[in-house]
Write a protein that holds these residues in place. Structure first.
Motif, PDB file in Angstrom:
ATOM      1  N   ASP A 107       0.837  -1.195   0.000  1.00  0.00           N
ATOM      2  CA  ASP A 107       0.000   0.000   0.000  1.00  0.00           C
ATOM      3  C   ASP A 107       0.879   1.255   0.000  1.00  0.00           C
ATOM      4  OD1 ASP A 107      -1.764   2.069   0.455  1.00  0.00           O
ATOM      5  OD2 ASP A 107      -2.708   1.163   2.219  1.00  0.00           O
ATOM      6  N   PRO A 108       0.811   2.097  -1.043  1.00  0.00           N
ATOM      7  CA  PRO A 108       1.654   3.305  -1.090  1.00  0.00           C
ATOM      8  C   PRO A 108       1.442   4.234   0.099  1.00  0.00           C
ATOM      9  CG  PRO A 108       0.681   2.880  -3.233  1.00  0.00           C
ATOM     10  CD  PRO A 108       0.015   1.938  -2.282  1.00  0.00           C
ATOM     11  N   ASP A 109       0.241   4.228   0.674  1.00  0.00           N
ATOM     12  CA  ASP A 109      -0.010   5.075   1.842  1.00  0.00           C
ATOM     13  C   ASP A 109       0.788   4.621   3.058  1.00  0.00           C
ATOM     14  OD1 ASP A 109      -1.713   6.788   0.568  1.00  0.00           O
ATOM     15  OD2 ASP A 109      -3.549   5.777   1.210  1.00  0.00           O
ATOM     16  N   ARG A 110       1.331   3.425   3.006  1.00  0.00           N
ATOM     17  CA  ARG A 110       2.122   2.900   4.116  1.00  0.00           C
ATOM     18  C   ARG A 110       3.633   2.964   3.833  1.00  0.00           C
ATOM     19  NH1 ARG A 110      -0.852   0.436   8.002  1.00  0.00           N
ATOM     20  NH2 ARG A 110      -3.005  -0.162   7.515  1.00  0.00           N
ATOM     21  N   LEU A 111       4.013   3.685   2.786  1.00  0.00           N
ATOM     22  CA  LEU A 111       5.412   3.782   2.387  1.00  0.00           C
ATOM     23  C   LEU A 111       5.901   5.220   2.556  1.00  0.00           C
ATOM     24  CD1 LEU A 111       5.224   1.629  -0.869  1.00  0.00           C
ATOM     25  CD2 LEU A 111       6.110   0.915   1.358  1.00  0.00           C
ATOM     26  N   HIS A 112       7.030   5.378   3.232  1.00  0.00           N
ATOM     27  CA  HIS A 112       7.515   6.710   3.567  1.00  0.00           C
ATOM     28  C   HIS A 112       9.026   6.796   3.374  1.00  0.00           C
ATOM     29  CE1 HIS A 112       3.590   6.893   5.547  1.00  0.00           C
ATOM     30  NE2 HIS A 112       3.937   5.800   6.214  1.00  0.00           N
ATOM     31  N   LEU A 113       9.465   7.933   2.852  1.00  0.00           N
ATOM     32  CA  LEU A 113      10.892   8.207   2.681  1.00  0.00           C
ATOM     33  C   LEU A 113      11.321   9.230   3.718  1.00  0.00           C
ATOM     34  CD1 LEU A 113      13.452   7.773   0.917  1.00  0.00           C
ATOM     35  CD2 LEU A 113      12.693   9.694  -0.476  1.00  0.00           C
ATOM     36  N   LEU A 114      12.376   8.911   4.470  1.00  0.00           N
ATOM     37  CA  LEU A 114      12.892   9.853   5.460  1.00  0.00           C
ATOM     38  C   LEU A 114      13.382  11.116   4.749  1.00  0.00           C
ATOM     39  CD1 LEU A 114      13.691  10.496   8.401  1.00  0.00           C
ATOM     40  CD2 LEU A 114      15.911   9.414   7.909  1.00  0.00           C
ATOM     41  N   ASP A 115      12.874  12.269   5.167  1.00  0.00           N
ATOM     42  CA  ASP A 115      13.289  13.533   4.569  1.00  0.00           C
ATOM     43  C   ASP A 115      14.621  13.947   5.191  1.00  0.00           C
ATOM     44  OD1 ASP A 115      13.239  15.760   2.997  1.00  0.00           O
ATOM     45  OD2 ASP A 115      11.854  16.880   4.265  1.00  0.00           O
ATOM     46  N   GLY A 116      15.687  13.716   4.466  1.00  0.00           N
ATOM     47  CA  GLY A 116      17.030  13.782   5.014  1.00  0.00           C
ATOM     48  C   GLY A 116      17.535  12.352   5.138  1.00  0.00           C
ATOM     49  N   ASP A 117      18.833  12.166   5.195  1.00  0.00           N
ATOM     50  CA  ASP A 117      19.372  10.805   5.221  1.00  0.00           C
ATOM     51  C   ASP A 117      20.070  10.528   6.544  1.00  0.00           C
ATOM     52  OD1 ASP A 117      21.680  12.297   4.953  1.00  0.00           O
ATOM     53  OD2 ASP A 117      22.025  11.750   2.859  1.00  0.00           O
ATOM     54  N   PHE A 118      20.858   9.457   6.591  1.00  0.00           N
ATOM     55  CA  PHE A 118      21.514   9.071   7.830  1.00  0.00           C
ATOM     56  C   PHE A 118      22.434  10.173   8.355  1.00  0.00           C
ATOM     57  CE2 PHE A 118      25.078   7.097  10.136  1.00  0.00           C
ATOM     58  CZ  PHE A 118      24.375   6.535  11.194  1.00  0.00           C
ATOM     59  N   SER A 119      23.195  10.795   7.469  1.00  0.00           N
ATOM     60  CA  SER A 119      24.102  11.863   7.904  1.00  0.00           C
ATOM     61  C   SER A 119      23.338  13.006   8.554  1.00  0.00           C
ATOM     62  CB  SER A 119      24.916  12.395   6.723  1.00  0.00           C
ATOM     63  OG  SER A 119      25.858  11.444   6.293  1.00  0.00           O
ATOM     64  N   SER A 120      22.183  13.329   7.993  1.00  0.00           N
ATOM     65  CA  SER A 120      21.347  14.378   8.560  1.00  0.00           C
ATOM     66  C   SER A 120      20.797  13.955   9.920  1.00  0.00           C
ATOM     67  CB  SER A 120      20.197  14.692   7.599  1.00  0.00           C
ATOM     68  OG  SER A 120      19.301  15.629   8.148  1.00  0.00           O
ATOM     69  N   TRP A 121      20.324  12.724  10.004  1.00  0.00           N
ATOM     70  CA  TRP A 121      19.764  12.204  11.254  1.00  0.00           C
ATOM     71  C   TRP A 121      20.782  12.243  12.392  1.00  0.00           C
ATOM     72  CZ3 TRP A 121      15.009   9.902  12.794  1.00  0.00           C
ATOM     73  CH2 TRP A 121      15.056   9.209  14.002  1.00  0.00           C
ATOM     74  N   GLN A 122      21.984  11.752  12.136  1.00  0.00           N
ATOM     75  CA  GLN A 122      22.946  11.577  13.224  1.00  0.00           C
ATOM     76  C   GLN A 122      23.497  12.890  13.765  1.00  0.00           C
ATOM     77  OE1 GLN A 122      26.459   9.382  12.214  1.00  0.00           O
ATOM     78  NE2 GLN A 122      26.959  10.650  10.440  1.00  0.00           N
ATOM     79  N   LEU A 123      23.287  13.998  13.050  1.00  0.00           N
ATOM     80  CA  LEU A 123      23.732  15.291  13.556  1.00  0.00           C
ATOM     81  C   LEU A 123      22.994  15.683  14.829  1.00  0.00           C
ATOM     82  CD1 LEU A 123      24.071  17.420  10.298  1.00  0.00           C
ATOM     83  CD2 LEU A 123      25.923  16.538  11.739  1.00  0.00           C
ATOM     84  N   GLU A 124      21.730  15.268  14.931  1.00  0.00           N
ATOM     85  CA  GLU A 124      20.920  15.729  16.057  1.00  0.00           C
ATOM     86  C   GLU A 124      20.228  14.601  16.816  1.00  0.00           C
ATOM     87  OE1 GLU A 124      18.124  18.562  14.617  1.00  0.00           O
ATOM     88  OE2 GLU A 124      19.644  20.027  14.021  1.00  0.00           O
ATOM     89  N   ARG A 125      20.319  13.379  16.311  1.00  0.00           N
ATOM     90  CA  ARG A 125      19.525  12.315  16.925  1.00  0.00           C
ATOM     91  C   ARG A 125      20.360  11.076  17.210  1.00  0.00           C
ATOM     92  NH1 ARG A 125      14.196  13.512  16.908  1.00  0.00           N
ATOM     93  NH2 ARG A 125      13.678  15.406  15.734  1.00  0.00           N
ATOM     94  N   GLU A 126      19.799  10.263  18.072  1.00  0.00           N
ATOM     95  CA  GLU A 126      20.471   9.060  18.534  1.00  0.00           C
ATOM     96  C   GLU A 126      20.616   8.026  17.415  1.00  0.00           C
ATOM     97  OE1 GLU A 126      19.592   5.385  21.697  1.00  0.00           O
ATOM     98  OE2 GLU A 126      18.136   7.014  21.422  1.00  0.00           O
ATOM     99  N   THR A 127      21.765   7.367  17.390  1.00  0.00           N
ATOM    100  CA  THR A 127      21.964   6.195  16.542  1.00  0.00           C
ATOM    101  C   THR A 127      22.391   5.039  17.440  1.00  0.00           C
ATOM    102  OG1 THR A 127      24.290   6.698  16.091  1.00  0.00           O
ATOM    103  CG2 THR A 127      22.641   7.615  14.569  1.00  0.00           C
ATOM    104  N   THR A 128      22.437   3.854  16.874  1.00  0.00           N
ATOM    105  CA  THR A 128      22.790   2.674  17.651  1.00  0.00           C
ATOM    106  C   THR A 128      23.557   1.701  16.786  1.00  0.00           C
ATOM    107  OG1 THR A 128      21.909   0.857  19.015  1.00  0.00           O
ATOM    108  CG2 THR A 128      20.625   1.505  17.079  1.00  0.00           C
ATOM    109  N   SER A 129      24.296   0.805  17.405  1.00  0.00           N
ATOM    110  CA  SER A 129      24.963  -0.283  16.684  1.00  0.00           C
ATOM    111  C   SER A 129      24.303  -1.627  16.998  1.00  0.00           C
ATOM    112  CB  SER A 129      26.447  -0.337  17.053  1.00  0.00           C
ATOM    113  OG  SER A 129      26.611  -0.515  18.450  1.00  0.00           O
ATOM    114  N   GLU A 130      23.214  -1.591  17.752  1.00  0.00           N
ATOM    115  CA  GLU A 130      22.511  -2.809  18.133  1.00  0.00           C
ATOM    116  C   GLU A 130      21.541  -3.236  17.037  1.00  0.00           C
ATOM    117  OE1 GLU A 130      20.619  -2.509  21.892  1.00  0.00           O
ATOM    118  OE2 GLU A 130      22.431  -1.843  22.951  1.00  0.00           O
ATOM    119  N   THR A 131      21.616  -4.495  16.651  1.00  0.00           N
ATOM    120  CA  THR A 131      20.699  -5.035  15.649  1.00  0.00           C
ATOM    121  C   THR A 131      19.423  -5.490  16.339  1.00  0.00           C
ATOM    122  OG1 THR A 131      22.546  -5.792  14.278  1.00  0.00           O
ATOM    123  CG2 THR A 131      20.381  -6.776  13.851  1.00  0.00           C
ATOM    124  N   PRO A 132      18.282  -4.988  15.919  1.00  0.00           N
ATOM    125  CA  PRO A 132      17.041  -5.370  16.604  1.00  0.00           C
ATOM    126  C   PRO A 132      16.677  -6.830  16.331  1.00  0.00           C
ATOM    127  CG  PRO A 132      16.538  -4.119  14.632  1.00  0.00           C
ATOM    128  CD  PRO A 132      18.034  -4.064  14.795  1.00  0.00           C
TER     129      PRO A 132
END
Length: 265
Positions: A107-132
């Protein structure tokens, strides 16, 4: 119904009811960290071999249906899952994942692209090395009744249709070296904000598109080399409300393999 862009704030607020997919290589996912809760589905794992672009079914670089279902099953994804995908290349690889999901019936309504990428995310938000730890599912592909896919004959016709615009999303040098006759140039990166690494503000994006002759009232037909770059442009156009966006999956790989003509500048 359409794939859309979502903010980092939106992703953070959704918690466990969202399946986050990291499409970078495994070494990046493991070694550089990733978004909390993200599963890794590397880009190369959902791309067919190059010869796929000559498929009679028009599947181009799309993976085998069974392989795709297995990938999503291992990632703990169901047909009802809300998915957000990201990469570290302004979203172009993640967009390919989402378009693949749409073409295989998610369903396209259930598909989303993060606005900004990993480099953008990690500037201000938490990242992890743990595999869920995820519970595998039994994902089943249900092909939709209609898709945006078009073949080379429809692409050739679009160049002569006053109500359509044929769009080459590659770089200037590639376009100049050879493009489908009648195509206009729109480098997919021109819709990306270099500072945020996400989509340009809406007014700016629409201005870039209008300058290339791409306006909402026209049917838009997209191609590149192997359908990766058009995936990003497709998601952008659908997010901006363009209703008729056709997707030439075979792109220039198929076009040239069939000996069809090219224009040069």
């Amino acid at each position: 119904m359409m794939t859309d862009f979502v903010s980092a704030e939106w992703v953070s607020s959704r918690g466990d009811d969202l399946r986050v997919v990291d499409v970078r290589d495994a070494w990046e996912y493991d070694g550089l960290g990733h978004l909390p809760g993200a599963v890794n589905v590397p880009f190369d794992s959902f791309r067919a071999d190059e010869h796929g672009a000559e498929s009679d079914a028009g599947d181009g670089m799309l993976p085998d249906e069974g392989d795709w279902a297995e990938l999503l099953s291992e990632a703990g994804i169901t047909p009802e899952s809300d998915i957000v995908a990201y990469d570290d290349h302004h979203g172009v690889f993640a967009a390919r994942f989402l378009v693949t999901a749409e073409l295989f019936g998610h369903d396209p309504d259930r598909l989303h692209l993060l606005d900004g990428d990993f480099s953008s995310w990690q500037l201000e938000r938490e990242t992890t090395s743990e595999t869920p730890t995820v519970e595998p599912t039994d994902y089943e592909v249900t092909r939709p009744d209609s898709t945006p896919l078009v073949g080379p004959d429809a692409v050739a016709d679009a160049a002569d249709d006053p109500d359509a615009v044929l769009v080459d999303t590659r770089e200037d040098e590639e376009y100049d070296a050879g493009h489908i006759p009648g195509a206009v140039l729109l480098d997919w990166r021109n819709l990306v904000d270099n500072e945020t690494r996400g989509l340009l503000p809406q007014d700016e994006a629409l201005s870039v598109l209008e300058a290339a002759g791409i306006v909402p009232g026209k049917r838009v037909v997209l191609y590149c080399n192997t359908a990766r770059r058009i995936s990003h442009t497709y998601v952008v156009l659908r997010h901006l409300g363009f209703e008729q966006v056709d997707f030439y999956e075979g792109s220039l790989t198929e076009w040239e393999a069939q000996g069809r003509p090219l224009e040069t500048n």
